[in-house]
Every structure is written in structure tokens, then in C-alpha cells.
Design a protein around this motif. Structure first.
Motif, PDB file in Angstrom:
ATOM      1  N   LYS A 455       0.801  -1.223   0.000  1.00 14.67           N
ATOM      2  CA  LYS A 455       0.000   0.000   0.000  1.00 14.67           C
ATOM      3  C   LYS A 455       0.836   1.276   0.000  1.00 14.67           C
ATOM      4  CE  LYS A 455      -3.650  -2.547  -0.115  1.00 14.67           C
ATOM      5  NZ  LYS A 455      -4.650  -2.802   0.910  1.00 14.67           N
ATOM      6  N   LEU A 456       1.979   1.259   0.672  1.00 14.10           N
ATOM      7  CA  LEU A 456       2.813   2.463   0.736  1.00 14.10           C
ATOM      8  C   LEU A 456       3.287   2.875  -0.655  1.00 14.10           C
ATOM      9  CD1 LEU A 456       5.365   2.550   3.678  1.00 14.10           C
ATOM     10  CD2 LEU A 456       3.255   3.829   3.317  1.00 14.10           C
ATOM     11  N   VAL A 464      -0.524   7.468   0.334  1.00 14.47           N
ATOM     12  CA  VAL A 464       0.077   7.903   1.592  1.00 14.47           C
ATOM     13  C   VAL A 464       0.328   9.411   1.567  1.00 14.47           C
ATOM     14  CG1 VAL A 464       2.509   7.461   1.040  1.00 14.47           C
ATOM     15  CG2 VAL A 464       1.693   7.144   3.366  1.00 14.47           C
ATOM     16  N   MET A 465       0.705   9.925   0.396  1.00 16.11           N
ATOM     17  CA  MET A 465       0.908  11.377   0.281  1.00 16.11           C
ATOM     18  C   MET A 465      -0.421  12.119   0.514  1.00 16.11           C
ATOM     19  SD  MET A 465       4.026  11.785  -0.069  1.00 16.11           S
ATOM     20  CE  MET A 465       5.273  10.534  -0.182  1.00 16.11           C
ATOM     21  N   ALA A 466      -1.486  11.566  -0.048  1.00 16.69           N
ATOM     22  CA  ALA A 466      -2.804  12.195   0.125  1.00 16.69           C
ATOM     23  C   ALA A 466      -3.209  12.184   1.605  1.00 16.69           C
ATOM     24  CB  ALA A 466      -3.846  11.461  -0.712  1.00 16.69           C
ATOM     25  N   MET A 467      -2.916  11.106   2.255  1.00 18.78           N
ATOM     26  CA  MET A 467      -3.265  10.992   3.680  1.00 18.78           C
ATOM     27  C   MET A 467      -2.469  12.003   4.508  1.00 18.78           C
ATOM     28  SD  MET A 467      -5.230   8.931   5.549  1.00 18.78           S
ATOM     29  CE  MET A 467      -5.698   9.958   6.933  1.00 18.78           C
ATOM     30  N   GLY A 472      -2.027  17.006   7.474  1.00 16.77           N
ATOM     31  CA  GLY A 472      -1.238  18.246   7.565  1.00 16.77           C
ATOM     32  C   GLY A 472      -2.119  19.468   7.335  1.00 16.77           C
ATOM     33  N   ASP A 473      -2.996  19.368   6.339  1.00 19.00           N
ATOM     34  CA  ASP A 473      -3.897  20.484   6.040  1.00 19.00           C
ATOM     35  C   ASP A 473      -4.821  20.780   7.226  1.00 19.00           C
ATOM     36  OD1 ASP A 473      -2.766  20.663   3.580  1.00 19.00           O
ATOM     37  OD2 ASP A 473      -4.483  19.889   2.442  1.00 19.00           O
ATOM     38  N   PHE A 474      -5.299  19.715   7.850  1.00 16.71           N
ATOM     39  CA  PHE A 474      -6.180  19.920   9.004  1.00 16.71           C
ATOM     40  C   PHE A 474      -5.453  20.720  10.088  1.00 16.71           C
ATOM     41  CE2 PHE A 474      -7.802  18.926  13.169  1.00 16.71           C
ATOM     42  CZ  PHE A 474      -9.179  19.012  13.004  1.00 16.71           C
ATOM     43  N   CYS A 475      -4.218  20.341  10.353  1.00 14.62           N
ATOM     44  CA  CYS A 475      -3.442  21.062  11.374  1.00 14.62           C
ATOM     45  C   CYS A 475      -3.254  22.521  10.968  1.00 14.62           C
ATOM     46  CB  CYS A 475      -2.067  20.403  11.572  1.00 14.62           C
ATOM     47  SG  CYS A 475      -2.169  18.750  12.271  1.00 14.62           S
ATOM     48  N   GLN A 499       5.949  10.517   9.180  1.00 15.07           N
ATOM     49  CA  GLN A 499       6.620  10.887   7.924  1.00 15.07           C
ATOM     50  C   GLN A 499       8.096  10.510   7.950  1.00 15.07           C
ATOM     51  OE1 GLN A 499       5.093  14.973   7.913  1.00 15.07           O
ATOM     52  NE2 GLN A 499       4.020  14.523   6.000  1.00 15.07           N
ATOM     53  N   ALA A 500       8.720  10.694   9.119  1.00 11.88           N
ATOM     54  CA  ALA A 500      10.136  10.326   9.235  1.00 11.88           C
ATOM     55  C   ALA A 500      10.312   8.814   9.077  1.00 11.88           C
ATOM     56  CB  ALA A 500      10.685  10.785  10.588  1.00 11.88           C
ATOM     57  N   ALA A 501       9.421   8.050   9.656  1.00 12.36           N
ATOM     58  CA  ALA A 501       9.517   6.592   9.535  1.00 12.36           C
ATOM     59  C   ALA A 501       9.293   6.151   8.099  1.00 12.36           C
ATOM     60  CB  ALA A 501       8.505   5.918  10.456  1.00 12.36           C
ATOM     61  N   THR A 502       8.356   6.825   7.419  1.00 17.59           N
ATOM     62  CA  THR A 502       8.092   6.519   6.017  1.00 17.59           C
ATOM     63  C   THR A 502       9.328   6.799   5.176  1.00 17.59           C
ATOM     64  OG1 THR A 502       5.817   7.227   6.434  1.00 17.59           O
ATOM     65  CG2 THR A 502       6.436   6.909   4.140  1.00 17.59           C
TER      66      THR A 502
END
Lengths: 597, 597
Positions: A455-456, A464-467, A472-475, A499-502
Motif C-alpha cells: 500500500k505504501l 500515503v501522500m494524500a493521507m 497536515g492540512d487539518f493542522c 513521515q520520518a519513519a516513512t
């Protein structure tokens, strides 16, 4: 005795306040779902779950299922009547298209009410649940004739369905399967082999059982490329649609399981049984995955359901059980002791269950809504985006909600002390029932691998970018809102770790795939922790907005804010630990020889 | 079928290489315990566990115990013979003073071999285990006449023992207990009341059962200050020491438990039963705590035992089960699939179990050695220090080893996939059996409160300071050793978090005790994580020393270093999360009203 009340208010909060279902009136089936209609439908389901499903849960566990010498199977007393009530209420086909006898309502609504049924009685709910999975596969891959022949009866619940994948030597690795299909010359096949762990494999509740069976056509390639899917009815269906001759399929044994005793999990023996190919030859796995993906959401929902039921019992017991005194002095001085809910450690357990369960409900319905959009939106781009997020969310939802559902059942049992270990209180049953959800429809380690391995990377990481962008947008959008700062800050911190783990996977797992496998389970939970945190941030915003608007649900909304705070304080910080573990890589895992274990 | 081999090599590594038992020859009972003698004793125990206890484990679970209409109780087939073999081998009185028929050997050795028995068959091992607890209480609090009358038969195993605390309305809060004792005029008492959850309460394996019973003497103060401890034999003992008249105590029912089905957990009804006061009037709770503290170590050991047994089965299954291919390409290309041990996520699970279990064994034996020193050292200061650390370690050992033992059983079951959910494989039994260890002898939340509320502050924090100093000194002393840097660095980081959390309690929990309760479970696990890390650092040092000396156990020692590295990389980092949670305090836990749950 166990207790259960369907959390209708919480469901409606998610549907109306958080997901704003009323904004999706353009989708087929969503048009007339205003808050009153929703409340009426959800309330009816609550009644059925509480009054008819739940009273049979504990007795069903102790009575269990029994295979008779003639290979028929008896199910617990009362199951048939409750099943009939479910079917007659139209719940089985709630989200099935109207042309096949369904109600065409949103899958989101199906998931919302499905929670109640599984909370009340998971074993009973599995009977129609398997049928729903089989309906989904036939809807997508069946021919028009097959749809016409099987679907209406299945949607009505007069016939039920099963899925037959596992064999004694293969579960995860279906490429090894041996059940064979030999062309009979008339377009049908003769199916022979043994399947195990078949839920609802045999029972007396329906006049026919439609088995969906994976088998290898004689001469087909080895491995997963030679697997086909077949419809194998218990009774071969006559031209006029009535059940005819008994087919060569029978229950060989009932499995001795740890839990879900009320469901007849069978060893199924196929002996030259007549089967009908569904979908294309050798494309059976793809067809089965239609069932599987829906089933995975369903199993994640089961995790949530049992967690909720266990939580309710623990909370009720903690309010009633008198034992000891509060650390801060007696709270019920007129009684011999205080109720144990005065103890912070008991509340820690309860708040943890609650924080996961409420966010899990929001995440489940958020994902179900993506499924509706993916299948019903008139806009291709919107469908694509929703499908991306649905695919990404499915393994997370299945893995995290079932791991946590089990943890909550265990924690709830712990609140009962010694009484939790005694079957009469029902807490042992929640633990034993919840345990299977971590295993079936792809063990959670497989969910984690699906996430990390498939899935990644799918479509260049588009999902994953969309998620990440959505969170991020919500924040960003709520940055200026002081009432939300605590929540968005916690969420942003978790998102950074994710994001760092990804990124770490991108840099370290391409050349060395074991680094992906070594971090997969931690990554799944890291992702889950962030997504559930996102749900809490959304719920906090919805609560704040409603409070600001003078909403009369004041206590209810303020409790949401307290629980959101708890989540950010105590659960979200796990993301740093998960990231550290992922970055430790595979070396110390792979260093020992197999013999050293 | 399940497998079990006693980990003799690991036990001897801890006893000889890590704890250097040979340096304690000055303590009574330790004199002749050179490596060869130890190996012989431990090897004998291994044989008994593997050959006689283990084969009865799975059948004992499915057969269970049964109360007959005459209130006698049947135990599983073969239990009596295996119990007799255990008693005849002298294992029951291994650490009991020779004057009462024991062997006077170290409690440390008793714990070492006790692990094997509980791994092999926890339900069976509980029968003599309860007797050992009762022996401990009579040794400390019994009169000389009572010791002479009961101990030799109990040590021989001809009579067994039980502990009777819990009543339907009270477990943790014994101050509420209602069982009453009325003076009979002849120095004895008439005991009446109902006790529940009484392990080994009734069975046919011994000619008499010596019940230790908490009751309130008529007119005694309410609460915990009015509780006395009584000896209530099933058969009143004649002057000549033979069992005489049947006493007024009987099994009313067998509890329907989630697990430990082979142990007869009984509802015990006392109806004017003759009882003999043990210790002083109204000081029963103190006397019971002698049993309780020893029992807590025993239960911690059970957690370790089941974790080890489950681990062995998971490792064995992972080596054998063929399913899928390694992420890095086929490892067994000649077979239809690779064994699942090639998968990093399976190894993650196995390494986690292994890392906890091996450190848990070292911690258990380290603690048992403190008990030996506390009870046997000629040096009062040494005794005091050892007793401090024993008291501090007991709740950590009980709480952490049982929480983890259960987690490991669940993780091991997960390795089996669907087969783990089927009773025949035995993995469900490990989960169900392990579950009770988190509850009985003080639920783990109570252990956490004992640690934070009592043990931390006792004697001005003397014990905790000594513990911090011991770990800090170890890091300091080995600072120059490059081979150990990775381990001491990880340990030091964990210790810093533990010290910071301890300091936070000092500053925030005095004025607001809920802050202590809110962090207690996290603190217990934080402490456990550091102590187990300390054990790994000690084991790593012992392994490095032995390797440097050319020890022939090369692969074994190198595996210790790999596992130590895994622990520091993946488990030790949890300390930061625990500290964060503790520092979050009680506010979000206590904010909601009880009704809001």
C-alpha cells in the motif's frame, strides 16, 4: 450478568457532526439521510442488537455448536429466531443495490449498525456477515445469470454464504492450495479437497448455503496464478430457483476453538461437488480479494465492537464494585468502601479503552464513507482518491482495531479482578472471542506487510501522500484556533514521526527488504496511532464547534474534549517509540540462525 | 502437539556466570553447590518436568476438575502419580529447613527448578505450590506445636495446603471480610463463612488438606485490624498425628474458569469448622502476607514459565511451518515454501519473547537470591539490604513478568495463525492459563500501587536508592569496556528516565496522591524495563567475559549478545514513553464524573 447498550449518541455524533453525512446527498442512497432518519434507523438496529442478539451471547458461548452424526450441525438455541429477525428487518441487504432486493443505503450506515450487532453477539453476526462477503464477490465477479440466481435469496437471508480459502497446510500462502476442480463437460466442475476454519460452514438456519471455494483447475499453473473461484451450493439450485439435489460437500468436524463458540467453524470436505466458475479461470484470488477487503473492514469493526462491549462492562463494574478507598480519602463514606472507579489506575484503563474505541468508531465510519465514495461518486477523480485512501486504511483498520479490541477486552477483564476470570461474568468470552479477530482474514502481521510492502508504494505513494496532506492540512487550517492548539500540536508531532519513519523505509528498505519487514508491525501501529489522533482532532473540533453554537449535548461534548486530551497526552506519544524501533532495522532480528531459537 | 524442553543451559548460565552462586558458600545450604552439583539437580528437575508434568498439561486442560455430588473432587488423570513423583523426589521441601524434613537448599534453586514445573504444567504445579506457601506461613507464625504437627507431613506432600482469603464481596479489600470465628472454649474456634477462588481447595491427591483461613473473631474490630489467621484441617488431626474426624469444611462448587482447568479452584464453605489460631489474634493479615509475598514471587515465576513454554512452541512452529517466501528471495528453494522463521516480523515476535524471558529468568533468580541472603546471611546489614531489594523487587517481578508472560503467550499463539486458535495445538491454553497470573495474588494494578504507594517511600526511599546505586555503579564500573558500551549506554538512558519519573512523583504526588495512582502502572513497567535491561547488561558482561576466556559455549554466548542488543534497541526505548505518561499526571483521568463512563 454482562450489559450492553448500543452507543447511538456516539454513532450519530460521528455521522452528523464529524463526517457531516448530510453533505453527501449527491451520492446514490444518501439522499434522504437527515439526522432524524439516521437516528431512526440506528435506533432500530440498537434495539435489535440489545434485545435479541445480546441475550443470546453468553448462553451461545457455553452451548456452542455441535456436529451430529449425520453431518448436520446444531447452533445455539435462539440463534435462528434472532437471525430471522435480522433478515426480516432488512439489515442483511441494507447496503446492497435495490435491484437485488437490498435497500441501497450507504455502506457507512451498514458499518455503523454492524458495530452494534457484533458488540451484542459476534458469533451470531458472523452468519449474515459471511453472506454479505459472498454477496460482494458475486456482485463484482458473477455473471448476470449467477447474480439473478443467487443474490436475491442471499440478500433476503433465505440462503447464506461462506468463503473457503484455508487448507490444513496453507492459509496465508494460498499458492500452495490443493483443492482441485475437474471440468464436468457441461460447463460445471467437480470440486474435491478439504477446507478448514470455515465460518458458518454448516448450520440449519437457511434452506441453502452458497459456498465460495478456491480451487485449482486440473492442469492450471502452480502457485497463485492457477487458482479459480467457484460457487458450490449445498443444494444444487433447480431451474426454477428452488434448492435441488444435495451436493457433495459436508461438514467433517467442528473446530475446537478458543472462542466464537456460537459460530459453526467447520472442516468442510468437498468430494466431487458440483461447482460453477465465478469470474475468469485462474483469476480466483482477485475475485476472492473483493470479499477479503470487505471482510477485513468487517473484522476491524469486530475488534472495535468487542472493545466497546468490554469497555461498557468494565465501566459498569467499576461504578458498582465497592472495594477500598480513594487515595484522596473516602468518596462514598456512607458505604463500606468506595466504588473502584475512584482509583486513577482503573480510570487509566477505562480512559484508554474509551479513547481508542471512540476514535476507532470514527476511523471505521470515515473509511466506510471512502468506500461509498469510491463506489458511488459520479466524479472519477473523487472515486480514485477515495479508493486510494480506502486501500491504505484497510490494513491499518483491520490490524490496529483488532489488536486494540483484544487489549481492551483483556484490560476490561482485569477491572473485574478474579471475577473476570470466571466465565459467568462474560469477560473471558470477550477476550476469547476478540482473539480470533487478530488472526482471521489475514493475520495482523500480514496486514502490516500489506501496508508496508504494497500500500505504501502503490502508484508512487499517491495514497500515503494524500493521507499526510489531509492530516497536515487539518493542522494548518486550525492553526489559529486556540481551543484546538493542544490537539493539533500533538497530531502534528505524531505526523512528523510517521513521515520520518516513512522516509526511513524509502531510504533503507529498497536495498534491504528485511528492514521493511522488521518495522512493519510498528509502522502499522504508528500509522494507526496518528490516524486515530487525527480522528480525535476532528472530533475535538466538532465538539468545540457545537459547544460554541450552544449545542444542548454539553456534558457529552465536554467528555469528548477530555478524552481527546487523554489521547494526546498518553497515547499519541507512542509514535516516537515506534519510530525508534523502526529505525533500529533488521540486523538484530536476523542475526541468529534458525536453530538458535 | 505442544513441545517443551527445560532451558537448563540458560538456568546454569544465570546461576553460575551471572549470579556467581559459588561465591555464596558462606550461606547455609549453599556450601556444596558447585557447577556440577547444580547441573545434576537442575537436570533431574528438567527430566521430571519434561517427562511427567508436561505430557499431562493439554489433557489436563481438556479433562479439567469435577465436583462429585458428595462434594469430593476429581482431578485429571495422571495428576496424582506425577504429584507423587514430585514429592518423592524431594522437590516440595527443597528449600525447607532440614529439621522439618526439607533439604535446606537455596530458595534460588527452588525458583530455578520451579520455572520448569510451571512451564510444563502450571495447574499441576499449583497443588504443591499452595502447600509451599502454607508451609512458609506456618514456619514464620506457627507455634512449635503447630510446626511439629503440620510441617513434616506437608513437606513430605502427604498433606497439602491452601490459602483462603477471598470472599464474594471482597478480594483486594480484605477489611470487608465476613467469615467469622467463634471461640469454642477449648482454645479452638468455630469458623463459618464462604471463601471463593480457592486453588487446590479440594482434591483426592493427599490424605489431608490444611486450609489457612482468614476470619474475624467475634467482637474483633471492623476492617483489616480485626482479621485473624486460622489453621482449618480437612480432617482434624488426632493426638497421634493421624487424620481424624472430618471437619466442617467442604467444596461447594468448582469455579468455571477461563483456564488452569487442571487445578481445582473451589468455592469453600465453612460451617462451624474447627480452626486453630495461628499467630496473634487480629494479626492475621500480617501472617497471611508471609504467604502472599512468597506467592507473589511464585506467580511472577509462573508468568515467566508460560512465556518460556509459549516461546518454545512458537519457535518450533516457525522453524517447521512452510508458508510464503522470504522478502529477500527463497531460503529453502527445494521446498514448496520457506519456513516462516525467515520473516523479520515473526522474528520480531520471537526475539521479543526471548529477550523478556531470558532477562526475566535472571531477574527472578536475582530476586530469589536476595531472599536467600535476607533469610540466611549471618550479617545483619547484608540481610537488611537484601530484604530491602526483595521487597522492592517483588511487585515489579509479579506485575511485569505476568503481564509479559501473557503478552508472550498471545504473541506465540499469533505465530501459529489460525492453528493457534484451535485447542489441539495448546497455544490457547497458554493464553488462558497465563491470564490468571495477572490477576491472582494481587491484581497487577495492586502491585503497581504497592510499588508506588509503599515500596518507594519505605524507610525514606532506602531500597530504591540502593537499587539505583547498584545499576549506576554497574554502568560506571564498566564504562571503560568498549564491548559493553552499547549496553551500559542504553541502560544508563533508561535509568535516567526512571530516576526522573521517581523525582516527578516526589514533587507531584505528595500533595496530590492521584498523580501517583495515575502513573503507577507505567512506573511499574518503567522500573521493570530498566531492571530487565540491567539483567541484560549483566548477562552481556558475563557472556563477553566467558568468550574472552575461550569458553566453549561460543554460539550460546554470542546469542546472548545478540539478544541483549535487541533488548537495548527495541525494548529499552520504552522508558521515555512511560516517563511521558507518568508526567501527564491525573487530570485527564479524573475529569469525568463516574456517570460519564
Amino acid at each position: 450478568m454482562p450489559v450492553y447498550k448500543a452507543p447511538v449518541k456516539d454513532t450519530l455524533f460521528v455521522l452528523n457532526d464529524v463526517l457531516s453525512l448530510q453533505n453527501y446527498g449527491n451520492l446514490p442512497g444518501f439522499a434522504d439521510l437527515g439526522p432524524e432518519t439516521l437516528e431512526a434507523i440506528v435506533g432500530e438496529a440498537a434495539k435489535l442488537a440489545e434485545e435479541q442478539f445480546f441475550p443470546l451471547n453468553l448462553p451461545g458461548d457455553s452451548q456452542g455448536c455441535k456436529r451430529n452424526d449425520d453431518a448436520t450441525v446444531a447452533v445455539p438455541d435462539g440463534f435462528k429466531q434472532a437471525y430471522d429477525a435480522y433478515c426480516q428487518g432488512g439489515w442483511l441487504g441494507l447496503a446492497v443495490p435495490e435491484e437485488f432486493g437490498g435497500q441501497g443505503l450507504p455502506y457507512t450506515l451498514h458499518a455503523a449498525v454492524g458495530e452494534y450487532m457484533s458488540s451484542a453477539n459476534i458469533s451470531l453476526t458472523m452468519y449474515p456477515g459471511l453472506t454479505q462477503g459472498a454477496i460482494a464477490a458475486i456482485l463484482v465477479h458473477g455473471s448476470d445469470a449467477q447474480k439473478a440466481k443467487y443474490l436475491p435469496k442471499m440478500v433476503e437471508g433465505i440462503w447464506s454464504g461462506t468463503m473457503n480459502l484455508t487448507e490444513p497446510h496453507c492459509g496465508t500462502d494460498l499458492g500452495l492450495l490443493r483443492t482441485k476442480a475437474v471440468p464436468a463437460g457441461d460447463g460445471s466442475y467437480k470440486i474435491s479437497g478439504q477446507k478448514i476454519f470455515i465460518s458458518a460452514g454448516e448450520h440449519p438456519m437457511t434452506e441453502n448455503i452458497i459456498h465460495l471455494v478456491l480451487a485449482r483447475i486440473e492442469g492450471a499453473p502452480a502457485g497463485t496464478k492457477g487458482i479459480s473461484l467457484f460457487i458450490v451450493p449445498k443444494f444444487i439450485v433447480n431451474e426454477d430457483g428452488t434448492p435441488g439435489a444435495r451436493n457433495g460437500v459436508a461438514c467433517g468436524a467442528i473446530e475446537h476453538k478458543m472462542g466464537i463458540h456460537g459460530n459453526s467453524t467447520c472442516v468442510m470436505n468437498y468430494d466431487d461437488a458440483t461447482g460453477y466458475l465465478i469470474g475468469a479461470e485462474n483469476k480466483g484470488l482477485a475475485a476472492m480479494f473483493v470479499m477479503m477487503n470487505e471482510a477485513r473492514l468487517g473484522v476491524g469493526l469486530q475488534g472495535l465492537s468487542i472493545g466497546e462491549a468490554a469497555y461498557q462492562n468494565a465501566a459498569s463494574y467499576a461504578r458498582d464494585r465497592l472495594q477500598g478507598r480513594a487515595l484522596t480519602g473516602p468518596k462514598a463514606p456512607e458505604k463500606a468502601a468506595d466504588p473502584i472507579i475512584v482509583h486513577p489506575d482503573v480510570r487509566r484503563a477505562l480512559m484508554t479503552m474509551r479513547a481508542y474505541t471512540e476514535a476507532g468508531r470514527a476511523f471505521t465510519l470515515w473509511t466506510a464513507l471512502k468506500s461509498d465514495i469510491a463506489h458511488r461518486s459520479p466524479d472519477a477523480v473523487e472515486r480514485q482518491m477515495a479508493d486510494d485512501l480506502l486501500s491504505l486504511a484497510t490494513p491499518i483498520l483491520k490490524g490496529v482495531l483488532t489488536d486494540k479490541g483484544f487489549d481492551h477486552a483483556v484490560a476490561a477483564q482485569q477491572v473485574f479482578g478474579g471475577h473476570g476470570y470466571i466465565e459467568e461474568h462474560g469477560m473471558s468470552q470477550y477476550v476469547r472471542d476478540a482473539r480470533i479477530t487478530m488472526i482471521y482474514e489475514g493475520a495482523n502481521g500480514i496486514q502490516a506487510l500489506d501496508l508496508v510492502g504494497r500500500k505504501l508504494a502503490a502508484n508512487g505513494g499517491r495514497a500515503v501522500m494524500a493521507m499526510f496532506k489531509e492530516i497536515g492540512d487539518f493542522c494548518e487550517e486550525n492553526r489559529g484556533d486556540e481551543k484546538l492548539t493542544f490537539f493539533t500540536k500533538g497530531l502534528k508531532k505524531g505526523l512528523n514521526d510517521l513521515q520520518a519513519a516513512t522516509m526511513w523505509f524509502m531510504q533503507n528498505a529498497m536495498a534491504k527488504p528485511d528492514n521493511a519487514g522488521a518495522g512493519s508491525t510498528d509502522y502499522m501501529h504508528l500509522f494507526g496511532t496518528v490516524v486515530l489522533g487525527y480522528m480525535w482532532a476532528k472530533m475535538a473540533k466538532a465538539a468545540e464547534d457545537a459547544l460554541a453554537a450552544g449545542d444542548p449535548r454539553k456534558d457529552f461534548l465536554e467528555a469528548k474534549l477530555v478524552t481527546a486530551r487523554f489521547y494526546m497526552e498518553r497515547i499519541m506519544p507512542e509514535t516516537a517509540l515506534r519510530k525508534t524501533r523502526i529505525e533500529a532495522g533488521a540486523d538484530s532480528l536476523m542475526a541468529l540462525s534458525a536453530d538458535a531459537f
